[in-house]
Design a protein around this motif. Structure first.
Motif: not given
Length: 447
Positions: A49-54
């Motif tokens: 979720a965090d890597t996709l957002f980034t």
């Protein structure tokens, strides 16, 4: 003839779909690379979720982050992020097809058409030469920007780290991304610790403005130099509108937002926030200290964004200018929308109205939804959604606190803002331009 038009329309629709697919592939690849343990400083796997957002934020050159870029990501992770910013800012298609050309393979009409759509070029002729000009000019500007930043960062961080910081911030500023590495001083601080450094502020502003006025405007400037009369109408509109949207908000902020600062800080802060708000995402002051009126002004600027065919997002300066001129034509009871001795096509006015409606609808609906989901004041949520759909990256500090549902909405807004609403619509829906019949006309009252 009808068969030719049908094939042309099919190729155009295919180009739009390829542009969207290319961005999606780039985002997914970036997200997976950032999940690798080597991408984080503590060598652990960062959640998808965090890597996709980034990855979405970097590829869509936005700047909203859920992990501090300097303290969470390793050198490898930062390299992945700046690569996503570079490719996303220049256009996945532009760089991809240029690599194909460099390999010696022939670029056909369909590939040229896709490149045309990717950089918003007005015509197919000369597209390869124009793309080469864009890539060479971008490389030169980013190199010059990095060299200008080195006198600030090398004394501050040492030679190796200072050079890396210079190139990272030069690319990020030119691509209007807003990612920074100043978390080494204070997490999520952006450029606030350099608020009084006039030299650094001016270099970053120069990179933001040059990246945001558009590739075609550079081409006009490069070809005609200071002979402004020979510029295209679009370039003239972009330059005038950009100047107005820098000067007027800066004057407002100088008198009504930063009155308590010393004169030097007051001038540079007002000018910097006016420049960065329209899609760059760096900030040198605490935005939470602004009153609601100031925040609304910034939201308005974020939604307008940069210019077509640039590294910036938003609904574009030309859209705003066309809507303004269409209103002036109505008030003046003129049949045609006019500008500098030229008549604008009806299609441009219709497209501008449609783009405004899409941006306002998405911005407002998403802001209201996030406010209800998170129980956060509406103005704060509207600031966040305006920043996302305008691919700006400014925030009032709520990004890291949002739930997954709210983050998904922001990711969709960032993607929409970078790829473009009309690109998504044209890719999804078939064209009806070739229909020969028209329905009966009936007038209605408006206004």
């Amino acid at each position: 003839m009808r068969g030719f038009l049908k094939r042309l329309d099919s190729n155009s629709t295919k180009s739009f779909r390829i542009i969207i697919l290319s961005f999606l592939i780039m985002i997914l690849t970036g997200a997976l690379l950032l999940m690798l343990p080597i991408a984080s400083r503590d060598r652990t796997v960062t959640s998808f979720a965090d890597t996709l957002f980034t990855a979405v934020s970097a590829t869509c050159v936005t700047g909203l982050i859920v992990q501090d870029t300097a303290t969470h990501w390793s050198a490898f992770g930062q390299a992945v992020i700046i690569t996503l910013i570079q490719v996303g800012g220049m256009g996945v298609i532009t760089i991809g097809l240029t690599i194909v050309r460099a390999s010696g393979k022939r670029i056909g009409m369909w590939q040229r058409s896709t490149m045309q759509e990717s950089i918003s070029a007005p015509q197919l002729g000369g597209i390869i030469k124009l793309t080469g000009f864009i890539l060479k000019t971008s490389a030169i500007i980013e190199l010059v920007g990095a060299l200008l930043l080195m006198p600030v960062f090398i004394p501050e961080f040492g030679v190796g780290k200072g050079i890396w910081y210079s190139f990272f911030h030069s690319i990020s500023a030119f691509c209007n991304a807003g990612f920074d590495l100043m978390g080494c001083r204070e997490k999520f601080s952006s450029l606030t610790t350099f608020n009084d450094n006039i030299y650094l502020n001016c270099v970053i502003m120069m990179l933001i403005i040059v990246g945001g006025i558009g590739f075609l405007t550079w081409h006009d400037i490069g070809e005609h130099k200071f002979n402004i009369r020979r510029y295209s109408l679009q370039s003239k509109i972009i330059l005038i509108t950009s100047l107005v949207l820098i000067v007027l908000p800066a004057v407002y902020m100088f008198f009504l937002e930063y009155g308590g600062l010393p004169m030097k800080s007051r001038v540079i802060s007002s000018l910097f926030q006016s420049v960065t708000t329209r899609t760059a995402g760096f900030n040198t002051t605490d935005l939470d200290k602004m009153d609601d009126t100031g925040k609304l002004v910034m939201i308005f600027l974020m939604i307008i964004g940069g210019s077509p065919g640039s590294t910036a997002g938003g609904m574009k300066t030309t859209t705003f200018a066309v809507l303004f001129m269409a209103s002036a034509a109505v008030f003046g009871r003129r049949k045609d929308v006019q500008c500098m001795g030229r008549r604008l096509p009806e299609e441009a006015v219709r497209n501008a109205g449609a783009v405004l409606f899409m941006y306002m609808a998405l911005f407002l609906v998403s802001g209201i939804a996030i406010s209800r989901i998170e129980s956060i004041p509406l103005i704060t949520c509207l600031f966040e959604t305006g920043s996302a759909v305008g691919t700006v990256g400014l925030t009032l500090g709520i990004t890291t606190k949002l739930s997954l549902a709210s983050k998904i909405m922001l990711m969709l807004l960032m993607f929409f803002g970078r790829v473009g609403g009309l690109t998504l619509i044209y890719a999804a829906l078939p064209s009806n331009e070739n229909q020969v019949s028209r329905l009966p006309l009936e007038k209605i009252s408006v206004g």
